[in-house]
Design a protein around this motif. Structure first.
Motif, PDB file in Angstrom:
ATOM      1  N   MET A 186      69.222  81.191  35.551  1.00  0.00           N
ATOM      2  CA  MET A 186      67.983  81.094  34.822  1.00  0.00           C
ATOM      3  C   MET A 186      68.231  81.398  33.209  1.00  0.00           C
ATOM      4  O   MET A 186      67.521  80.657  32.697  1.00  0.00           O
ATOM      5  CB  MET A 186      67.255  82.289  35.507  1.00  0.00           C
ATOM      6  N   GLU A 187      69.163  81.983  32.863  1.00  0.00           N
ATOM      7  CA  GLU A 187      69.312  82.215  31.444  1.00  0.00           C
ATOM      8  C   GLU A 187      69.916  80.813  30.802  1.00  0.00           C
ATOM      9  O   GLU A 187      69.743  80.688  29.553  1.00  0.00           O
ATOM     10  CB  GLU A 187      70.452  83.284  31.171  1.00  0.00           C
ATOM     11  N   ILE A 188      70.481  80.214  31.664  1.00  0.00           N
ATOM     12  CA  ILE A 188      71.135  78.658  31.060  1.00  0.00           C
ATOM     13  C   ILE A 188      69.809  77.818  30.574  1.00  0.00           C
ATOM     14  O   ILE A 188      69.680  77.314  29.446  1.00  0.00           O
ATOM     15  CB  ILE A 188      71.762  78.063  32.071  1.00  0.00           C
ATOM     16  N   PHE A 189      68.537  77.978  31.486  1.00  0.00           N
ATOM     17  CA  PHE A 189      67.348  76.956  31.214  1.00  0.00           C
ATOM     18  C   PHE A 189      66.810  77.953  30.230  1.00  0.00           C
ATOM     19  O   PHE A 189      66.093  77.069  29.220  1.00  0.00           O
ATOM     20  CB  PHE A 189      66.661  77.175  32.408  1.00  0.00           C
ATOM     21  N   LEU A 190      66.760  79.208  30.099  1.00  0.00           N
ATOM     22  CA  LEU A 190      65.811  79.831  28.976  1.00  0.00           C
ATOM     23  C   LEU A 190      66.594  79.592  27.580  1.00  0.00           C
ATOM     24  O   LEU A 190      65.886  79.465  26.624  1.00  0.00           O
ATOM     25  CB  LEU A 190      66.035  81.463  29.259  1.00  0.00           C
ATOM     26  N   TYR A 191      67.928  79.578  27.560  1.00  0.00           N
ATOM     27  CA  TYR A 191      68.586  79.425  26.338  1.00  0.00           C
ATOM     28  C   TYR A 191      68.466  77.997  25.822  1.00  0.00           C
ATOM     29  O   TYR A 191      68.035  77.510  24.689  1.00  0.00           O
ATOM     30  CB  TYR A 191      70.041  79.702  26.474  1.00  0.00           C
ATOM     31  N   THR A 192      68.607  77.113  26.753  1.00  0.00           N
ATOM     32  CA  THR A 192      68.427  75.471  26.278  1.00  0.00           C
ATOM     33  C   THR A 192      67.080  75.332  26.044  1.00  0.00           C
ATOM     34  O   THR A 192      67.020  74.410  24.881  1.00  0.00           O
ATOM     35  CB  THR A 192      69.175  74.758  27.534  1.00  0.00           C
ATOM     36  N   LEU A 193      66.308  75.670  26.595  1.00  0.00           N
ATOM     37  CA  LEU A 193      64.714  75.114  26.485  1.00  0.00           C
ATOM     38  C   LEU A 193      64.252  75.975  25.006  1.00  0.00           C
ATOM     39  O   LEU A 193      63.615  75.293  24.195  1.00  0.00           O
ATOM     40  CB  LEU A 193      63.844  75.585  27.459  1.00  0.00           C
ATOM     41  N   SER A 194      64.917  77.070  24.890  1.00  0.00           N
ATOM     42  CA  SER A 194      64.281  77.851  23.321  1.00  0.00           C
ATOM     43  C   SER A 194      64.956  76.954  22.303  1.00  0.00           C
ATOM     44  O   SER A 194      64.232  77.028  21.237  1.00  0.00           O
ATOM     45  CB  SER A 194      64.667  79.213  23.634  1.00  0.00           C
ATOM     46  N   VAL A 195      65.989  76.561  22.442  1.00  0.00           N
ATOM     47  CA  VAL A 195      66.849  76.012  21.368  1.00  0.00           C
ATOM     48  C   VAL A 195      65.998  74.616  21.079  1.00  0.00           C
ATOM     49  O   VAL A 195      65.857  74.088  20.219  1.00  0.00           O
ATOM     50  CB  VAL A 195      68.194  75.845  21.570  1.00  0.00           C
ATOM     51  N   MET A 196      66.023  73.811  22.341  1.00  0.00           N
ATOM     52  CA  MET A 196      65.319  72.479  22.229  1.00  0.00           C
ATOM     53  C   MET A 196      64.061  72.406  21.732  1.00  0.00           C
ATOM     54  O   MET A 196      63.693  71.050  21.063  1.00  0.00           O
ATOM     55  CB  MET A 196      65.965  71.756  23.581  1.00  0.00           C
TER      56      MET A 196
END
Length: 199
Positions: A1-11
């Motif tokens: 879950m943290e992978i998606f939160l991290y990537t989406l917040s940056v992208m």
């Protein structure tokens, strides 16, 4: 879950790819820019697969600043084209729109994309025990999110486009978008100079 939160917040944060999407929406080219969104997503997928399976060996941190230089030069070129264009609302349908290769190139040369990918593939994937075919599946899902970022910015641009009718304002906004691209390019250039130990 943290992978998606991290990537989406940056992208989904402001950057050259999203500024270009916003500008496409503002200039009434939203429906003709889908190739650009797909190009952005495909670039992320390719980068995620390469770094996910081969790891950091493909592009060590020591060489990341060269990508930043190429990205800065490309962003400056796009900013020049944006600022120097004089928008005629009746002529936008004949204007060259952003295509697949524009999206693929700008995302591939965007150091922000690689900086998103490296921590995910070298730290988060191994920690979450994501290996084999799971790398491909997770990379595909993240790439869909990457394509969605400029899409949403472009959609927001279409909403503004419908409320603004004076072409003078479109040209001003176009210039502001170009200036924001220049600022993004300056940050990339800064990364290059820092990597070369000039700063």
């Amino acid at each position: 879950m943290e992978i998606f939160l991290y990537t989406l917040s940056v992208m989904y944060s402001p950057g050259p790819v999203n500024f270009m999407g916003l500008n496409a929406g503002l200039t009434g080219q939203f429906s003709r820019t889908f190739g650009f969104f797909i190009g952005v997503g495909c670039s992320m997928l390719v980068l995620f697969i390469i770094f996910g399976y081969v790891g950091e060996a493909v592009l060590p941190h020591d060489y990341l600043h060269f990508v930043a230089l190429l990205g800065a030069l490309y962003v400056f070129y796009l900013a020049y084209k944006m600022i120097s264009s004089n928008l005629d609302l009746k002529a936008t349908q004949h204007k060259k729109t952003l295509n697949f290769w524009d999206g693929f190139l700008i995302q591939t040369l965007n150091p922000k994309a690689i900086l998103v990918i490296l921590p995910v593939t070298t730290i988060m994937f191994p920690t979450a025990h994501i290996t084999g075919s799971m790398i491909l599946m997770i990379s595909f899902l993240i790439s869909l999110g990457a394509a969605g970022a400029p899409f949403l910015y472009a959609f927001a641009g279409t909403q503004l486009h419908q409320k603004i009718t004076n072409p003078i304002w479109f040209n001003r906004i176009n210039t502001y978008m170009g200036l924001l691209l220049i600022i993004s390019g300056i940050f990339m250039l800064h990364d290059f100079l820092k990597g070369m130990h000039f700063l």
